[in-house]
Motif scaffolding. Structure first.
Motif, PDB file in Angstrom:
ATOM      1  N   GLN A 146       0.821  -1.206   0.000  1.00 53.15           N
ATOM      2  CA  GLN A 146       0.000   0.000   0.000  1.00 53.15           C
ATOM      3  C   GLN A 146       0.859   1.262   0.000  1.00 53.15           C
ATOM      4  O   GLN A 146       0.535   2.231  -0.638  1.00 53.15           O
ATOM      5  CB  GLN A 146      -0.926   0.020   1.219  1.00 53.15           C
ATOM      6  CG  GLN A 146      -2.056  -0.984   1.140  1.00 53.15           C
ATOM      7  CD  GLN A 146      -3.061  -0.605   0.086  1.00 53.15           C
ATOM      8  OE1 GLN A 146      -2.776  -0.628  -1.106  1.00 53.15           O
ATOM      9  NE2 GLN A 146      -4.249  -0.263   0.509  1.00 53.15           N
ATOM     10  N   LYS A 147       1.933   1.247   0.762  1.00 57.01           N
ATOM     11  CA  LYS A 147       2.757   2.440   0.915  1.00 57.01           C
ATOM     12  C   LYS A 147       3.612   2.703  -0.321  1.00 57.01           C
ATOM     13  O   LYS A 147       3.561   3.761  -0.901  1.00 57.01           O
ATOM     14  CB  LYS A 147       3.641   2.291   2.151  1.00 57.01           C
ATOM     15  CG  LYS A 147       4.414   3.515   2.481  1.00 57.01           C
ATOM     16  CD  LYS A 147       3.930   4.129   3.732  1.00 57.01           C
ATOM     17  CE  LYS A 147       4.830   5.299   4.088  1.00 57.01           C
ATOM     18  NZ  LYS A 147       4.181   6.367   4.663  1.00 57.01           N
ATOM     19  N   ARG A 195      -1.578   9.695  -6.466  1.00 57.12           N
ATOM     20  CA  ARG A 195      -0.630   9.707  -5.347  1.00 57.12           C
ATOM     21  C   ARG A 195       0.025  11.074  -5.140  1.00 57.12           C
ATOM     22  O   ARG A 195       1.156  11.178  -4.710  1.00 57.12           O
ATOM     23  CB  ARG A 195       0.466   8.654  -5.515  1.00 57.12           C
ATOM     24  CG  ARG A 195      -0.038   7.249  -5.728  1.00 57.12           C
ATOM     25  CD  ARG A 195      -0.651   6.688  -4.454  1.00 57.12           C
ATOM     26  NE  ARG A 195      -0.907   5.269  -4.576  1.00 57.12           N
ATOM     27  CZ  ARG A 195      -2.117   4.755  -4.705  1.00 57.12           C
ATOM     28  NH1 ARG A 195      -3.166   5.533  -4.726  1.00 57.12           N
ATOM     29  NH2 ARG A 195      -2.283   3.449  -4.786  1.00 57.12           N
ATOM     30  N   THR A 199      -1.677  12.544   0.290  1.00 56.86           N
ATOM     31  CA  THR A 199      -1.714  11.381   1.168  1.00 56.86           C
ATOM     32  C   THR A 199      -3.149  11.054   1.557  1.00 56.86           C
ATOM     33  O   THR A 199      -4.064  11.858   1.336  1.00 56.86           O
ATOM     34  CB  THR A 199      -0.905  11.635   2.447  1.00 56.86           C
ATOM     35  OG1 THR A 199      -1.539  12.686   3.188  1.00 56.86           O
ATOM     36  CG2 THR A 199       0.533  11.996   2.131  1.00 56.86           C
TER      37      THR A 199
END
Length: 122
Positions: A61-62, A104, A107
Motif C-alpha cells: 500500500q505504501k 498519489r 496522502t
C-alpha cells in the motif's frame, strides 16, 4: 510558499516494470552473465533493483516514491478563486480530490481532511 509532493507510479506501470525486471533478471542469469562476465553481474543486479522497487509498489500500500512535484501554493489559491474559495460543484471538487489521491499527489490523511471539509460545506 512552495510545497513538494512525492508520488509513486500506479499499479499498471508497477506491474509492467516488475514483469520487465523479472525478464531482465532471467536474461541476465542465463545469457548475459555467461556471455559477458562482470557486465552480466552488473546487468543482473540493476534488473534485480528495478524488479524489487516495482514489486514493492505493486504489492504494498505504501510503496516507494519515484518522483516529485513542486507546487507554489499561492498560484494554487489563485486557481481556486479569491480568499481560498474553491470553484466548482461539490461533485467536481470531490472528483478532482479523488484524481489527486489516485495519482498519489496527496496522502490518505490529506484526502480525508479535504473530503471532510468539502462535505462540511454542503
Amino acid at each position: 510558499m512552495r510545497k513538494q509532493y512525492w508520488y509513486r507510479p500506479g499499479k499498471l506501470p508497477s506491474a509492467l516494470g516488475f514483469i520487465v525486471g523479472l525478464l531482465f533478471c532471467i536474461l541476465g542469469i542465463f545469457v548475459v552473465i555467461p556471455g559477458a562476465g562482470l557486465f552480466g553481474v552488473f546487468w543482473t543486479l540493476v534488473s534485480a533493483v528495478i524488479t524489487v522497487s516495482h514489486g514493492i509498489n505493486l504489492f504494498s500500500q505504501k510503496g516507494l516514491p519515484m518522483g516529485h512535484v513542486i507546487v507554489n501554493e499561492e498560484e494554487l489559491e489563485e486557481l481556486h478563486g479569491q480568499g481560498g474559495q474553491e470553484k466548482g460543484t461539490v461533485e467536481e471538487r470531490l472528483e478532482q480530490l479523488n484524481r489527486l489521491y489516485d495519482q498519489r499527489l496527496i496522502t490518505k490523511e490529506e484526502f480525508d481532511a479535504k473530503k471532510a471539509e468539502i462535505l462540511e460545506s454542503l
